[in-house]
Each structure stands twice: as structure tokens, then as C-alpha cells.
Design a protein around this motif. Structure first.
Motif, PDB file in Angstrom:
ATOM      1  N   MET A   1       0.838  -1.176   0.000  1.00 20.42           N
ATOM      2  CA  MET A   1       0.000   0.000   0.000  1.00 20.42           C
ATOM      3  C   MET A   1       0.883   1.240   0.000  1.00 20.42           C
ATOM      4  SD  MET A   1      -2.843   1.276   2.712  1.00 20.42           S
ATOM      5  CE  MET A   1      -1.814   2.261   3.761  1.00 20.42           C
ATOM      6  N   GLY A   2       0.512   2.221  -0.812  1.00 23.03           N
ATOM      7  CA  GLY A   2       1.266   3.459  -0.892  1.00 23.03           C
ATOM      8  C   GLY A   2       0.819   4.455   0.157  1.00 23.03           C
ATOM      9  N   LYS A   3       1.426   5.602   0.096  1.00 20.23           N
ATOM     10  CA  LYS A   3       1.121   6.677   1.022  1.00 20.23           C
ATOM     11  C   LYS A   3      -0.234   7.301   0.675  1.00 20.23           C
ATOM     12  CE  LYS A   3       2.951  11.035   2.681  1.00 20.23           C
ATOM     13  NZ  LYS A   3       3.981  12.045   2.514  1.00 20.23           N
ATOM     14  N   ILE A   4      -0.990   7.657   1.709  1.00 19.69           N
ATOM     15  CA  ILE A   4      -2.276   8.341   1.535  1.00 19.69           C
ATOM     16  C   ILE A   4      -2.102   9.754   2.080  1.00 19.69           C
ATOM     17  CG2 ILE A   4      -4.710   8.398   2.151  1.00 19.69           C
ATOM     18  CD1 ILE A   4      -4.465   5.351   2.690  1.00 19.69           C
ATOM     19  N   THR A   5      -2.276  10.755   1.226  1.00 23.71           N
ATOM     20  CA  THR A   5      -2.151  12.145   1.630  1.00 23.71           C
ATOM     21  C   THR A   5      -3.521  12.799   1.561  1.00 23.71           C
ATOM     22  OG1 THR A   5       0.092  12.231   0.732  1.00 23.71           O
ATOM     23  CG2 THR A   5      -0.989  14.332   1.168  1.00 23.71           C
ATOM     24  N   VAL A   6      -3.917  13.445   2.647  1.00 28.37           N
ATOM     25  CA  VAL A   6      -5.190  14.151   2.701  1.00 28.37           C
ATOM     26  C   VAL A   6      -4.900  15.602   3.060  1.00 28.37           C
ATOM     27  CG1 VAL A   6      -7.445  14.291   3.806  1.00 28.37           C
ATOM     28  CG2 VAL A   6      -6.388  12.064   3.454  1.00 28.37           C
ATOM     29  N   ARG A   7      -5.403  16.522   2.244  1.00 23.76           N
ATOM     30  CA  ARG A   7      -5.153  17.945   2.474  1.00 23.76           C
ATOM     31  C   ARG A   7      -6.448  18.719   2.278  1.00 23.76           C
ATOM     32  NH1 ARG A   7      -3.800  22.696  -0.325  1.00 23.76           N
ATOM     33  NH2 ARG A   7      -4.144  21.735  -2.331  1.00 23.76           N
ATOM     34  N   HIS A   8      -6.769  19.598   3.215  1.00 25.35           N
ATOM     35  CA  HIS A   8      -7.939  20.464   3.094  1.00 25.35           C
ATOM     36  C   HIS A   8      -7.487  21.828   2.560  1.00 25.35           C
ATOM     37  CE1 HIS A   8      -9.774  17.463   5.660  1.00 25.35           C
ATOM     38  NE2 HIS A   8     -10.949  17.996   5.374  1.00 25.35           N
ATOM     39  N   TYR A   9      -8.322  22.431   1.747  1.00 27.21           N
ATOM     40  CA  TYR A   9      -8.003  23.745   1.202  1.00 27.21           C
ATOM     41  C   TYR A   9      -9.293  24.481   0.852  1.00 27.21           C
ATOM     42  CZ  TYR A   9      -8.971  21.705  -3.392  1.00 27.21           C
ATOM     43  OH  TYR A   9      -9.580  21.091  -4.459  1.00 27.21           O
ATOM     44  N   VAL A  29     -11.373  18.935  -0.170  1.00 32.95           N
ATOM     45  CA  VAL A  29     -10.386  17.953   0.256  1.00 32.95           C
ATOM     46  C   VAL A  29      -9.662  17.426  -0.977  1.00 32.95           C
ATOM     47  CG1 VAL A  29     -10.010  15.750   1.429  1.00 32.95           C
ATOM     48  CG2 VAL A  29     -11.875  17.241   2.167  1.00 32.95           C
ATOM     49  N   GLN A  30      -8.347  17.318  -0.867  1.00 30.89           N
ATOM     50  CA  GLN A  30      -7.551  16.671  -1.906  1.00 30.89           C
ATOM     51  C   GLN A  30      -6.968  15.404  -1.292  1.00 30.89           C
ATOM     52  OE1 GLN A  30      -3.883  18.593  -3.024  1.00 30.89           O
ATOM     53  NE2 GLN A  30      -3.886  17.597  -5.013  1.00 30.89           N
ATOM     54  N   VAL A  31      -7.214  14.280  -1.942  1.00 32.30           N
ATOM     55  CA  VAL A  31      -6.675  12.997  -1.494  1.00 32.30           C
ATOM     56  C   VAL A  31      -5.761  12.473  -2.597  1.00 32.30           C
ATOM     57  CG1 VAL A  31      -7.225  10.653  -0.769  1.00 32.30           C
ATOM     58  CG2 VAL A  31      -8.775  12.524  -0.169  1.00 32.30           C
ATOM     59  N   ILE A  32      -4.538  12.143  -2.212  1.00 35.00           N
ATOM     60  CA  ILE A  32      -3.571  11.589  -3.164  1.00 35.00           C
ATOM     61  C   ILE A  32      -3.263  10.168  -2.729  1.00 35.00           C
ATOM     62  CG2 ILE A  32      -1.310  11.823  -4.246  1.00 35.00           C
ATOM     63  CD1 ILE A  32      -1.429  14.817  -3.456  1.00 35.00           C
ATOM     64  N   VAL A  33      -3.550   9.212  -3.623  1.00 36.55           N
ATOM     65  CA  VAL A  33      -3.314   7.793  -3.360  1.00 36.55           C
ATOM     66  C   VAL A  33      -2.707   7.190  -4.621  1.00 36.55           C
ATOM     67  CG1 VAL A  33      -4.364   5.600  -2.745  1.00 36.55           C
ATOM     68  CG2 VAL A  33      -5.356   7.718  -1.884  1.00 36.55           C
ATOM     69  N   ASN A  34      -1.585   6.498  -4.451  1.00 30.96           N
ATOM     70  CA  ASN A  34      -0.914   5.855  -5.592  1.00 30.96           C
ATOM     71  C   ASN A  34      -0.730   6.821  -6.762  1.00 30.96           C
ATOM     72  OD1 ASN A  34      -0.820   3.465  -4.150  1.00 30.96           O
ATOM     73  ND2 ASN A  34      -2.780   2.765  -4.963  1.00 30.96           N
ATOM     74  N   ILE A  72     -11.238   9.797   6.369  1.00 27.00           N
ATOM     75  CA  ILE A  72     -10.946   9.589   4.948  1.00 27.00           C
ATOM     76  C   ILE A  72      -9.820   8.572   4.784  1.00 27.00           C
ATOM     77  CG2 ILE A  72      -9.993  10.683   2.869  1.00 27.00           C
ATOM     78  CD1 ILE A  72     -11.560  13.228   3.722  1.00 27.00           C
ATOM     79  N   LYS A  73      -8.757   8.699   5.576  1.00 25.72           N
ATOM     80  CA  LYS A  73      -7.645   7.750   5.494  1.00 25.72           C
ATOM     81  C   LYS A  73      -8.107   6.334   5.807  1.00 25.72           C
ATOM     82  CE  LYS A  73      -3.796  10.874   6.312  1.00 25.72           C
ATOM     83  NZ  LYS A  73      -2.683  11.257   7.184  1.00 25.72           N
ATOM     84  N   LYS A  74      -8.975   6.192   6.805  1.00 25.54           N
ATOM     85  CA  LYS A  74      -9.487   4.878   7.173  1.00 25.54           C
ATOM     86  C   LYS A  74     -10.310   4.280   6.027  1.00 25.54           C
ATOM     87  CE  LYS A  74     -12.664   4.351  10.506  1.00 25.54           C
ATOM     88  NZ  LYS A  74     -13.247   4.322  11.863  1.00 25.54           N
ATOM     89  N   ILE A  75     -11.141   5.093   5.407  1.00 28.06           N
ATOM     90  CA  ILE A  75     -11.972   4.605   4.291  1.00 28.06           C
ATOM     91  C   ILE A  75     -11.098   4.226   3.086  1.00 28.06           C
ATOM     92  CG2 ILE A  75     -13.679   5.333   2.566  1.00 28.06           C
ATOM     93  CD1 ILE A  75     -14.955   7.014   4.848  1.00 28.06           C
ATOM     94  N   VAL A  76     -10.153   5.070   2.744  1.00 30.21           N
ATOM     95  CA  VAL A  76      -9.283   4.801   1.592  1.00 30.21           C
ATOM     96  C   VAL A  76      -8.451   3.550   1.837  1.00 30.21           C
ATOM     97  CG1 VAL A  76      -7.330   5.669   0.255  1.00 30.21           C
ATOM     98  CG2 VAL A  76      -9.227   7.193   0.801  1.00 30.21           C
TER      99      VAL A  76
END
Length: 82
Positions: A1-9, A29-34, A72-76
Motif C-alpha cells: 500500500m502506498g502513502k495516503i495524503t489528505v489535504r484540506h483547502y 479535500v484533496q486525497v492523493i493515493v498511488n 478519509i484515510k481509514k476509508i481509503v
């Protein structure tokens, strides 16, 4: 599993709501996965989800944002693992 990045803006690409002379923008929300970006509106419902930049420094807002990031991280993670 890769890194999960969550950022609010604040999404300043949309037309702001005006509150007096202050411009309010929706919280996104911006979510970056893989190496893939996903962007969507936050579930932040206080003030109809519209904030000004200085609101992001408030403890109340930060606690809600942190809780949403964890959810969000838990769901992803669950979606990736299944």
C-alpha cells in the motif's frame, strides 16, 4: 500500500460568498493515493461549508478537519486493502 495524503483547502476557483466585505470559499479535500489525485467538497457543515482563510487557524475548525482526515484515510485504506 502506498502513502495516503489528505489535504484540506479553500477552493478559490469557485465564486466566493460575500459576508460583509469578507470573501468565503467552500472547504475542499484533496486525497492523493498511488499518485492519483481526488478532489471533492468537504463534509464540513459549519457555516454551510464556507470559510475565510483566517478560519483555518481556529482550533474548532482544525479539530473537525483532523477528524475528517482520519476518517478519509481509514476509508481509503479499507478500499485499497479489499
Amino acid at each position: 500500500m502506498g502513502k495516503i495524503t489528505v489535504r484540506h483547502y479553500l477552493n478559490k476557483a469557485v465564486k466566493p460568498k460575500l459576508e460583509g466585505d469578507k470573501e468565503l470559499y467552500p472547504l475542499y479535500v484533496q486525497v492523493i493515493v498511488n499518485q492519483t489525485n481526488f478532489r471533492f467538497k468537504s463534509n464540513f457543515s459549519f457555516g454551510e461549508g464556507y470559510l475565510k482563510q483566517s478560519d483555518l487557524a481556529q482550533d474548532f475548525v482544525n479539530s473537525i478537519i483532523e477528524a475528517e482526515e482520519m476518517e478519509i484515510k481509514k476509508i481509503v485504506k479499507g478500499l485499497i486493502d479489499s
